[in-house]
Scaffold this motif. Structure first.
Motif, PDB file in Angstrom:
ATOM      1  N   CYS A   1      37.532  31.890  41.151  1.00  0.00           N
ATOM      2  CA  CYS A   1      38.352  31.396  42.270  1.00  0.00           C
ATOM      3  C   CYS A   1      38.104  32.237  43.535  1.00  0.00           C
ATOM      4  O   CYS A   1      36.984  32.296  43.998  1.00  0.00           O
ATOM      5  CB  CYS A   1      39.819  31.335  41.882  1.00  0.00           C
ATOM      6  N   ASP A   2      39.114  32.908  44.094  1.00  0.00           N
ATOM      7  CA  ASP A   2      38.895  33.649  45.340  1.00  0.00           C
ATOM      8  C   ASP A   2      38.078  34.935  45.137  1.00  0.00           C
ATOM      9  O   ASP A   2      37.460  35.438  46.083  1.00  0.00           O
ATOM     10  CB  ASP A   2      40.230  34.027  45.982  1.00  0.00           C
ATOM     11  N   MET A   3      38.149  35.498  43.929  1.00  0.00           N
ATOM     12  CA  MET A   3      37.341  36.707  43.688  1.00  0.00           C
ATOM     13  C   MET A   3      35.859  36.330  43.772  1.00  0.00           C
ATOM     14  O   MET A   3      35.441  35.294  43.257  1.00  0.00           O
ATOM     15  CB  MET A   3      37.636  37.293  42.305  1.00  0.00           C
TER      16      MET A   3
ATOM     17  N   ASN B   1      43.595  28.310  38.548  1.00  0.00           N
ATOM     18  CA  ASN B   1      43.356  29.762  38.602  1.00  0.00           C
ATOM     19  C   ASN B   1      44.222  30.409  39.667  1.00  0.00           C
ATOM     20  O   ASN B   1      44.530  31.598  39.583  1.00  0.00           O
ATOM     21  CB  ASN B   1      41.893  30.038  38.948  1.00  0.00           C
ATOM     22  N   HIS B   2      44.609  29.596  40.663  1.00  0.00           N
ATOM     23  CA  HIS B   2      45.292  30.154  41.847  1.00  0.00           C
ATOM     24  C   HIS B   2      45.944  28.983  42.552  1.00  0.00           C
ATOM     25  O   HIS B   2      45.319  27.933  42.750  1.00  0.00           O
ATOM     26  CB  HIS B   2      44.233  30.835  42.709  1.00  0.00           C
ATOM     27  N   MET B   3      47.205  29.190  42.932  1.00  0.00           N
ATOM     28  CA  MET B   3      47.989  28.067  43.405  1.00  0.00           C
ATOM     29  C   MET B   3      47.830  27.780  44.910  1.00  0.00           C
ATOM     30  O   MET B   3      48.347  26.789  45.411  1.00  0.00           O
ATOM     31  CB  MET B   3      49.473  28.342  43.095  1.00  0.00           C
ATOM     32  N   GLU B   4      47.151  28.649  45.659  1.00  0.00           N
ATOM     33  CA  GLU B   4      47.061  28.402  47.101  1.00  0.00           C
ATOM     34  C   GLU B   4      46.492  26.996  47.310  1.00  0.00           C
ATOM     35  O   GLU B   4      45.552  26.568  46.628  1.00  0.00           O
ATOM     36  CB  GLU B   4      46.175  29.450  47.789  1.00  0.00           C
ATOM     37  N   PRO B   5      47.085  26.246  48.233  1.00  0.00           N
ATOM     38  CA  PRO B   5      46.769  24.815  48.297  1.00  0.00           C
ATOM     39  C   PRO B   5      45.323  24.449  48.612  1.00  0.00           C
ATOM     40  O   PRO B   5      44.949  23.287  48.414  1.00  0.00           O
ATOM     41  CB  PRO B   5      47.727  24.309  49.377  1.00  0.00           C
ATOM     42  N   ASP B   6      44.475  25.394  49.069  1.00  0.00           N
ATOM     43  CA  ASP B   6      43.058  25.006  49.210  1.00  0.00           C
ATOM     44  C   ASP B   6      42.447  24.684  47.852  1.00  0.00           C
ATOM     45  O   ASP B   6      41.430  23.981  47.775  1.00  0.00           O
ATOM     46  CB  ASP B   6      42.232  26.072  49.959  1.00  0.00           C
ATOM     47  N   HIS B   7      43.083  25.166  46.773  1.00  0.00           N
ATOM     48  CA  HIS B   7      42.602  24.866  45.422  1.00  0.00           C
ATOM     49  C   HIS B   7      43.504  23.880  44.673  1.00  0.00           C
ATOM     50  O   HIS B   7      43.039  23.242  43.735  1.00  0.00           O
ATOM     51  CB  HIS B   7      42.475  26.154  44.604  1.00  0.00           C
ATOM     52  N   SER B   8      44.767  23.835  45.033  1.00  0.00           N
ATOM     53  CA  SER B   8      45.702  23.039  44.230  1.00  0.00           C
ATOM     54  C   SER B   8      46.294  21.863  44.994  1.00  0.00           C
ATOM     55  O   SER B   8      47.065  21.084  44.418  1.00  0.00           O
ATOM     56  CB  SER B   8      46.854  23.930  43.748  1.00  0.00           C
TER      57      SER B   8
ATOM     58  N   ARG C   1      33.353  38.692  55.498  1.00  0.00           N
ATOM     59  CA  ARG C   1      34.346  37.992  56.311  1.00  0.00           C
ATOM     60  C   ARG C   1      35.494  37.492  55.407  1.00  0.00           C
ATOM     61  O   ARG C   1      36.669  37.635  55.734  1.00  0.00           O
ATOM     62  CB  ARG C   1      33.696  36.807  57.034  1.00  0.00           C
ATOM     63  N   TYR C   2      35.121  36.927  54.250  1.00  0.00           N
ATOM     64  CA  TYR C   2      36.152  36.415  53.335  1.00  0.00           C
ATOM     65  C   TYR C   2      37.041  37.551  52.822  1.00  0.00           C
ATOM     66  O   TYR C   2      38.272  37.476  52.869  1.00  0.00           O
ATOM     67  CB  TYR C   2      35.503  35.670  52.156  1.00  0.00           C
ATOM     68  N   TYR C   3      36.381  38.612  52.337  1.00  0.00           N
ATOM     69  CA  TYR C   3      37.140  39.742  51.790  1.00  0.00           C
ATOM     70  C   TYR C   3      38.062  40.313  52.863  1.00  0.00           C
ATOM     71  O   TYR C   3      39.247  40.552  52.621  1.00  0.00           O
ATOM     72  CB  TYR C   3      36.160  40.812  51.278  1.00  0.00           C
TER      73      TYR C   3
ATOM     74  N   VAL D   1      45.461  38.796  43.582  1.00  0.00           N
ATOM     75  CA  VAL D   1      44.111  38.578  44.134  1.00  0.00           C
ATOM     76  C   VAL D   1      44.088  37.215  44.817  1.00  0.00           C
ATOM     77  O   VAL D   1      43.557  36.265  44.315  1.00  0.00           O
ATOM     78  CB  VAL D   1      43.060  38.591  43.008  1.00  0.00           C
ATOM     79  N   HIS D   2      44.626  37.084  45.872  1.00  0.00           N
ATOM     80  CA  HIS D   2      45.486  37.871  46.697  1.00  0.00           C
ATOM     81  C   HIS D   2      46.942  37.442  46.562  1.00  0.00           C
ATOM     82  O   HIS D   2      47.816  38.003  47.202  1.00  0.00           O
ATOM     83  CB  HIS D   2      45.028  37.755  48.168  1.00  0.00           C
ATOM     84  N   TRP D   3      47.199  36.411  45.740  1.00  0.00           N
ATOM     85  CA  TRP D   3      48.554  35.995  45.398  1.00  0.00           C
ATOM     86  C   TRP D   3      48.879  36.539  44.004  1.00  0.00           C
ATOM     87  O   TRP D   3      47.963  36.884  43.254  1.00  0.00           O
ATOM     88  CB  TRP D   3      48.652  34.461  45.391  1.00  0.00           C
TER      89      TRP D   3
ATOM     90  N   LEU E   1      41.149  26.017  60.917  1.00  0.00           N
ATOM     91  CA  LEU E   1      41.623  27.394  60.869  1.00  0.00           C
ATOM     92  C   LEU E   1      41.999  27.656  59.422  1.00  0.00           C
ATOM     93  O   LEU E   1      42.988  27.095  58.917  1.00  0.00           O
ATOM     94  CB  LEU E   1      42.834  27.594  61.783  1.00  0.00           C
ATOM     95  N   PHE E   2      41.225  28.478  58.725  1.00  0.00           N
ATOM     96  CA  PHE E   2      41.505  28.751  57.315  1.00  0.00           C
ATOM     97  C   PHE E   2      42.825  29.500  57.216  1.00  0.00           C
ATOM     98  O   PHE E   2      43.075  30.448  57.963  1.00  0.00           O
ATOM     99  CB  PHE E   2      40.360  29.582  56.723  1.00  0.00           C
ATOM    100  N   GLU E   3      43.653  29.106  56.296  1.00  0.00           N
ATOM    101  CA  GLU E   3      45.020  29.622  56.149  1.00  0.00           C
ATOM    102  C   GLU E   3      45.839  29.409  57.428  1.00  0.00           C
ATOM    103  O   GLU E   3      46.859  30.059  57.629  1.00  0.00           O
ATOM    104  CB  GLU E   3      45.046  31.116  55.785  1.00  0.00           C
TER     105      GLU E   3
ATOM    106  N   GLY F   1      35.380  30.022  43.798  1.00  0.00           N
ATOM    107  CA  GLY F   1      35.993  28.852  44.426  1.00  0.00           C
ATOM    108  C   GLY F   1      35.458  28.554  45.816  1.00  0.00           C
ATOM    109  O   GLY F   1      35.691  27.465  46.365  1.00  0.00           O
ATOM    110  N   HIS F   2      34.774  29.520  46.427  1.00  0.00           N
ATOM    111  CA  HIS F   2      34.147  29.334  47.744  1.00  0.00           C
ATOM    112  C   HIS F   2      32.794  30.048  47.716  1.00  0.00           C
ATOM    113  O   HIS F   2      32.724  31.203  47.310  1.00  0.00           O
ATOM    114  CB  HIS F   2      34.975  29.973  48.865  1.00  0.00           C
ATOM    115  N   GLY F   3      31.757  29.377  48.175  1.00  0.00           N
ATOM    116  CA  GLY F   3      30.462  30.049  48.321  1.00  0.00           C
ATOM    117  C   GLY F   3      29.547  29.869  47.132  1.00  0.00           C
ATOM    118  O   GLY F   3      29.829  29.109  46.201  1.00  0.00           O
TER     119      GLY F   3
HETATM  120 FE1  FEO Z   1      43.594  32.074  48.082  1.00  0.00          FE
HETATM  121 FE2  FEO Z   1      40.827  30.059  48.232  1.00  0.00          FE
HETATM  122  O1  FEO Z   1      42.660  30.467  48.293  1.00  0.00           O
END
Ligand code: FEO
Length: 407
Positions: free
Chosen positions: A165-167, A80-87, A197-199, A146-148, A21-23, A228-230
Motif C-alpha cells: 500500500c503506501d509503504m 490494507n489502508h482505509m484512506e479513501p484513495d484506496h478505499s 516526494r511521497y515519503y 504508516v501513516h494512519w 491536489l493529493f490529500e 499502492g502507488h508507483g
Molecule cells: Fe495513505 Fe495512498 O493513501
C-alpha cells in the motif's frame, strides 16, 4: 486503466491521476498512480481499490472483466489502508454486489464502518491467513501508523509478493514502464525523487513507525514489492526497502550532498545575498536547489529540503516577523517533523528586525532541533561586511554538511 500480470494469478490494475491536489494539499507536479491488485485462486480477492477519479471505479470494473474477472465474483476486499484513495470505491461496489467480505485491521474496521457504513468485516491480526485456493494464500501483517493507525501489509505466500500500500510507494505517473526491470536509468532517477516526494509529503511525520514497518518487511521473504502507488519491484525488491530506510534517515537530519536554499524577497535586497550564496556554492562545486517562496509548490519545497543535507534560509523581516511565505514553508517542514538539519539564515530588515525571533519560535514550536550557524542580518541592502560574513558561514555550512551526507 492499465492491466498487467504481476505473477501467476496476480494482476495489477493501475491508473495515472494528474491535476489533483493529493490529500487536498499537495500540488504533485508529475501526478500519481493508483494501483489495485487482484489475486485469483478458487476465490478472488481485490487488494486496495481506487477512488472515483478519472472514471473509476467504473473503469476498474471493465478492466477486471477484460482480465476475465467478473467484478461480481469478488469474494474479498482487502483493505490494507482505509484512506479513501484506496478505499473510496467501496460504497460504489456495494451497489453492484452485496455478498463480499472486507478484510482489514481492527482500526480500519472502525473507519470502514464510520466512512461507509460497512459491517461485513473480518478483522485480522498479525500472521492471520486467508486461503483462496489453487495455492494462493494471503497472510496479514499490521504496520500501524504508516501513516494512519489502520495500516497493514498483505503477503501472498506462493509468489512471495508483498502488497505494501503506501509503504514503498512513489508519486509520479507511469507511462510505458511499470516494473523496476523495465525502467531506464532516467526513470529510476525520476521515481527515486518521486519516492522522496511521497515519503516527505505524506509519510515523514510517522518516521519511527515507518522504521518498524521496514523492519517487519525485512522479516518476510520477499520476491515482489507491489505498492499502492508507483512501480512494482520484482527484479530487486530490496532496493526500495533500502531506499525507504535511507529516506527515514533524511527525515532526521541526514541528506544528499546538496543544499536547499529556501528563500523569499520583497524588493530584491535579500535576493542579492541569495545570488551571492549561489556564486559561492558554484565556486565550491556544491549542488543546490533554489526554492523561492511563494512561487515554488509546497510539495517540491518539502521534498527538496527533506533530501538535502543542509538548508540555507534567506528571508527578510516583514511586519516584525519572517517574510510570511518563508515562515509558512518552514512551519510546514516543522509540522512534518523534518528534524536535525544543519542550517544558516540571512536576510534584510527595514525599520525593525523580527525575522530571527519568529525563526526561533517556529523551530522551537515544532521541536525541529536544527543546528543553525549564526545568522547574518542587514538593514536594507547587504554591504561588503555582510557578504564577507555570509561567505564565511556558507563555507562553515559546507564543512558541517559533510557529516550529514547519506547517499
Ligand atoms: Fe495513505 Fe495512498 O493513501
Amino acid at each position: 486503466m492499465k492491466k498487467l500480470k504481476v505473477a501467476d494469478g496476480i494482476y495489477m490494475l493501475t491508473m495515472n491521476v494528474e491535476d489533483i491536489l493529493f490529500e487536498g494539499i499537495w500540488d504533485i507536479a508529475n501526478g500519481v498512480t493508483l494501483n489495485s491488485y487482484i489475486v485469483k485462486g478458487d476465490k478472488t480477492a481485490i487488494i486496495d481499490g481506487v477512488v472515483g477519479w478519472d472514471g473509476a471505479p467504473e473503469n476498474l470494473y471493465s478492466s477486471m472483466e477484460e482480465l476475465g474477472v467478473d467484478p461480481k465474483s469478488i469474494d474479498y476486499l482487502i483493505v490494507n489502508h482505509m484512506e479513501p484513495d484506496h478505499s473510496g470505491w467501496i460504497e460504489d461496489f456495494r451497489k453492484i454486489k452485496d455478498d463480499f467480505t472486507i478484510i482489514c485491521t481492527d482500526k480500519a474496521a472502525q473507519l470502514v464502518t464510520s466512512f461507509y457504513g460497512e459491517d461485513k468485516i473480518r478483522i485480522v491480526k498479525e500472521g492471520d491467513t486467508l486461503d483462496l485456493g489453487q495455492g494462493k494464500v494471503l497472510s496479514f501483517h499490521p504496520v500501524p501508523n504508516v501513516h494512519w493507525p489502520d495500516t497493514m501489509y498483505t503477503y501472498e505466500q506462493s509468489t512471495k509478493t508483498l502488497f505494501s500500500c503506501d509503504m514503498f510507494a512513489a508519486f509520479g505517473s507511469m507511462k510505458d514502464h511499470y516494473f523496476d526491470d523495465e525502467m531506464t536509468p532516467e526513470e529510476v532517477e525520476f521515481f527515486e525523487f518521486e519516492g522522496i516526494r511521497y515519503y516527505s509529503n505524506v509519510m515523514t511525520t510517522f518516521t519511527p513507525s515507518l522504521r518498524r514497518a521496514i523492519d517487519k518487511a525485512r522479516t518476510l521473504d520477499i520476491s515482489i514489492v507491489a505498492p499502492g502507488h508507483g512501480p512494482v519491484y520484482r527484479a530487486n525488491p530490496q532496493k526500495i526497502i533500502d531506499d525507504y530506510h535511507r529516506f527515514s534517515l533524511y527525515a532526521q537530519g541526514s541528506g544528499k550532498n546538496q543544499v536547499a536554499i529556501l528563500w523569499g524577497s520583497m524588493y530584491g535586497m535579500t535576493k542579492r545575498a541569495v545570488e551571492f550564496v549561489e556564486r559561492i556554492l558554484q565556486r565550491e562545486g556544491v549542488k543546490y536547489t533554489k526554492l523561492e517562496m511563494p512561487l515554488n509548490s509546497e510539495s517540491e519545497t518539502v521534498a527538496q529540503v527533506f533530501q538535502s543535507a543542509a538548508v540555507i534560509i534567506g528571508t527578510p523581516t516583514y511586519e516584525y516577523n519572517m517574510f510570511p511565505p518563508v515562515a509558512a514553508a518552514l512551519s510546514e517542514i516543522g509540522r512534518k517533523k523534518i528534524s536535525g538539519k544543519v542550517a544558516f539564515r540571512f536576510g534584510s530588515f527595514g525599520w525593525s528586525g523580527g525575522a530571527e525571533k519568529e525563526l526561533a519560535e517556529i523551530t522551537e514550536k515544532y521541536k525541529m532541533n536544527w543546528e543553525f550557524l549564526e545568522s547574518v542580518e542587514f538593514q536594507g541592502s547587504p554591504k561588503d561586511e555582510h557578504f564577507n560574513q555570509i561567505e564565511a558561514r556558507v563555507l562553515e555550512l559546507i564543512e558541517k554538511m559533510k557529516e550529514k551526507v547519506v547517499e
